[in-house]
Design a protein around this motif. Structure first.
Motif, short mmCIF file in Angstrom:
data_model
loop_
_atom_site.label_atom_id
_atom_site.label_comp_id
_atom_site.label_asym_id
_atom_site.label_seq_id
_atom_site.Cartn_x
_atom_site.Cartn_y
_atom_site.Cartn_z
N SER A 132 5.09 86.38 19.42
CA SER A 132 6.54 86.22 19.51
C SER A 132 7.19 86.53 18.16
O SER A 132 8.22 87.19 18.10
N ALA A 133 6.58 86.08 17.06
CA ALA A 133 7.10 86.36 15.71
C ALA A 133 7.06 87.86 15.44
O ALA A 133 8.01 88.43 14.89
N ALA A 134 5.98 88.50 15.84
CA ALA A 134 5.87 89.95 15.65
C ALA A 134 6.92 90.68 16.48
O ALA A 134 7.55 91.63 16.00
N ALA A 135 7.13 90.22 17.70
CA ALA A 135 8.15 90.84 18.55
C ALA A 135 9.54 90.63 17.97
O ALA A 135 10.39 91.52 18.05
N ASP A 136 9.77 89.46 17.38
CA ASP A 136 11.08 89.19 16.75
C ASP A 136 11.33 90.16 15.59
O ASP A 136 12.44 90.64 15.41
N LYS A 137 10.28 90.45 14.80
CA LYS A 137 10.43 91.40 13.69
C LYS A 137 10.78 92.79 14.21
O LYS A 137 11.66 93.46 13.68
N ILE A 138 10.09 93.20 15.25
CA ILE A 138 10.36 94.52 15.85
C ILE A 138 11.77 94.55 16.41
O ILE A 138 12.52 95.52 16.22
N GLN A 139 12.17 93.45 17.10
CA GLN A 139 13.51 93.39 17.65
C GLN A 139 14.58 93.47 16.57
O GLN A 139 15.59 94.14 16.74
N SER A 140 14.36 92.81 15.45
CA SER A 140 15.35 92.86 14.36
C SER A 140 15.44 94.28 13.78
O SER A 140 16.53 94.72 13.40
N LEU A 141 14.31 95.00 13.71
CA LEU A 141 14.33 96.40 13.27
C LEU A 141 15.13 97.27 14.26
O LEU A 141 15.93 98.11 13.85
N VAL A 142 14.88 97.04 15.53
CA VAL A 142 15.59 97.80 16.56
C VAL A 142 17.09 97.49 16.51
O VAL A 142 17.93 98.39 16.63
N ASP A 143 17.43 96.22 16.31
CA ASP A 143 18.83 95.82 16.25
C ASP A 143 19.55 96.46 15.07
O ASP A 143 20.74 96.77 15.15
N ARG A 144 18.84 96.67 13.95
CA ARG A 144 19.46 97.28 12.77
C ARG A 144 19.73 98.73 13.05
O ARG A 144 20.57 99.41 12.67
#
Length: 176
Positions: A164-176
């Motif tokens: 979940s933490a790894a997915a959150d990091k990827i999601q934050s990259l995608v959101d940027r």
């Protein structure tokens, strides 16, 4: 956490979360009709056992998963059992369930049944694992200990948190 608290947590959670016993059982379903018939017609599954009959027995459930019939019995945390006691109970459960399934299906084919005993303490014969394994194999049964369930749930949950933490990091990259 003391054994009584573990027992209460497992009793409340185990039958609603069968994946704790086997990840493949995530979608294991109860069959209220089958369970009701078992409780009505077969004393081994009855709710109204005498004190002597229910001694050491906390709860028992029937589930069905991908054509496999599953009987799970949760024993009291402090109860010390022998493998012979478990196999005797297991044969009663298997026999009653086979009779019920065959009557319901109208088939003489032997159904696939697995029995799981959930124990708080190792069986008396734990120092002879080969003997214990052979006795359980004859029933297609196994023993799972409270600690195994708790440790397995903790490991699965920590793995979920990591992913979940790894997915959150990827999601934050995608959101940027």
């Amino acid at each position: 956490v003391d054994d009584n608290q573990k027992e209460q947590v497992l009793q409340q959670s185990l039958f609603d979360n069968m994946w704790l016993l086997d990840p493949g059982w995530e979608r294991a379903a109860g069959s209220e009709r089958m369970e009701q018939r078992l409780r009505t017609d077969y004393k081994e599954f009855a709710n109204d056992l005498t004190d002597e009959q229910s001694k050491g027995r906390l709860d028992i459930r029937y589930k069905l998963n991908a054509g496999q019939h599953i009987v799970v019995e949760l024993k009291r945390a402090g109860r010390l059992l022998s493998i012979m006691e478990l196999t005797e109970q297991g044969y009663k459960y298997r026999s009653a369930l086979e009779t019920c399934i065959k009557a319901q299906s109208g088939s003489d084919a032997s159904p696939q049944i697995e029995i799981v005993f959930v124990l708080g303490r190792p069986v008396k014969e734990a120092d002879n694992p080969t003997f214990v394994a052979k006795q359980l194999e004859s029933l297609n049964a196994r023993i799972v200990y409270y600690e195994q369930l708790i440790n397995g749930a903790n490991m699965a949950y920590s793995e979920f948190l990591e992913k979940s933490a790894a997915a959150d990091k990827i999601q934050s990259l995608v959101d940027r």
